[in-house]
Design a protein around this motif. Structure first.
Motif, PDB file in Angstrom:
ATOM      1  N   VAL A   8      -2.156  -6.091   2.658  1.00 27.69           N
ATOM      2  CA  VAL A   8      -0.832  -5.488   2.472  1.00 27.69           C
ATOM      3  C   VAL A   8       0.081  -6.014   3.566  1.00 27.69           C
ATOM      4  N   VAL A  27      -1.441   2.313   5.399  1.00 27.93           N
ATOM      5  CA  VAL A  27      -2.185   1.178   4.840  1.00 27.93           C
ATOM      6  C   VAL A  27      -3.632   1.215   5.307  1.00 27.93           C
ATOM      7  N   ALA A  32      -7.169  -0.604   2.859  1.00 29.82           N
ATOM      8  CA  ALA A  32      -6.894  -2.034   2.696  1.00 29.82           C
ATOM      9  C   ALA A  32      -7.708  -2.826   3.717  1.00 29.82           C
ATOM     10  N   LEU A  35      -3.930  -5.994   7.219  1.00 31.12           N
ATOM     11  CA  LEU A  35      -2.540  -5.567   7.371  1.00 31.12           C
ATOM     12  C   LEU A  35      -1.753  -6.742   7.942  1.00 31.12           C
ATOM     13  N   TYR A 240       8.786   1.546   2.121  1.00 31.97           N
ATOM     14  CA  TYR A 240       7.414   1.034   2.112  1.00 31.97           C
ATOM     15  C   TYR A 240       6.559   1.752   1.040  1.00 31.97           C
ATOM     16  N   LEU A 242       3.776   2.225  -1.367  1.00 30.97           N
ATOM     17  CA  LEU A 242       2.412   1.705  -1.395  1.00 30.97           C
ATOM     18  C   LEU A 242       1.669   2.063  -2.681  1.00 30.97           C
ATOM     19  N   ALA A 245      -0.203  -0.897  -4.018  1.00 29.54           N
ATOM     20  CA  ALA A 245      -1.357  -1.178  -3.154  1.00 29.54           C
ATOM     21  C   ALA A 245      -2.520  -0.255  -3.495  1.00 29.54           C
TER      22      ALA A 245
END
Length: 256
Positions: A8, A27, A32, A35, A240, A242, A245
């Motif tokens: 991400v 994140v 994930a 980063l 942001y 997500l 994601a």
């Protein structure tokens, strides 16, 4: 086969640092694998003005803030820093993070930011040639720094030029990052395999990284079949978002 991984990229633009810090924590909490920030001096997109922060400074802060996730600049522009200095910066952040840095580098492409910060903006061919010359210097500096990096830093190289850049990738990269997709990605990855064979290098040593978005069930399987295993999503401030994601991380877990 390599496991599927999700990166991400939090673009450090149009946001306060408090927003960026909050998103970085989220994140990592989502699970994930990597980063990323980026190495630009000005916001990208149609509106090239607004809040913006420098990538390597952010990476050092993230190294203290986070505890598990790998960290990288996607990607450092080779022209902006002396290669030996860049190696030292990466080694230092690697120690701050406890050995989690992915060393991303590329030739750069945004003329405005080169000129805005007083750098010459050479031709694309020359920028790639300078990157090729910098990579052995980076490796040599990493080898003599005291202390050395916590681990052998994975070298991620971004770019898709088929005659020059992919040859640099074949020689130096542990990870290749590209915006190519579909038939374009399949052609480039086959060409990368060819260049590796010419060097006597096993092409399976190079992880293939692509930028993605949308529903992973639609594009993920095709990219995975073509050889991609690292899938990176990018999001910008101030919000942001997500949500995408989260979908890709769920899909990753179904594949692994």
């Amino acid at each position: 086969m390599r496991p599927v991984r999700i990166g991400v990229q939090l673009a450090p633009q149009r946001a306060s640092y408090a927003d960026i810090r909050r998103a970085a924590a989220e994140v990592e909490a989502l699970g994930a694998d990597i980063l990323f920030t980026w190495d630009h001096f000005l916001p990208l997109g149609k509106v090239a003005d607004g809040k913006h922060f420098e990538g390597w400074s952010i990476l050092g802060a993230w190294a203290e803030q986070t505890s598990r996730i790998e960290l990288g600049v996607l990607v450092s522009c080779n022209s902006y820093r002396n290669p030996d200095l860049l190696a030292d910066m990466a080694r230092t952040v690697d120690h701050i993070s406890g050995g989690r840095v992915v060393f991303g580098i590329g030739a750069g492409f945004k003329e405005r930011e080169f000129l805005e910060y007083g750098y010459e903006f050479p031709s694309a061919g020359r920028r790639v040639a300078e990157l090729a010359a910098a990579l052995p210097r980076i490796s040599a500096r990493l080898a003599v720094l005291n202390p050395s990096p916590v681990r052998k830093l994975p070298i991620l190289i971004a770019g898709g030029g088929e005659q020059k850049m992919l040859r640099v990738v074949a020689r130096h990269a542990d990870i290749w990052n590209t915006f190519a997709e579909g038939e374009d990605f399949a052609r480039k990855t086959a060409l990368l395999d060819q260049y590796c064979a010419e060097l006597g290098r096993n092409p399976l040593e190079i992880e293939r990284s692509v930028h993605v978005g949308g529903d992973p069930r639609l594009s993920g399987p095709e990219l995975l079949d073509a050889g991609a295993t690292l899938f990176t999503l990018s999001t910008s401030g101030p919000d942001y978002n997500l949500d995408t994601a989260r979908q890709w991380i769920t899909w990753r877990d179904s594949q692994n």
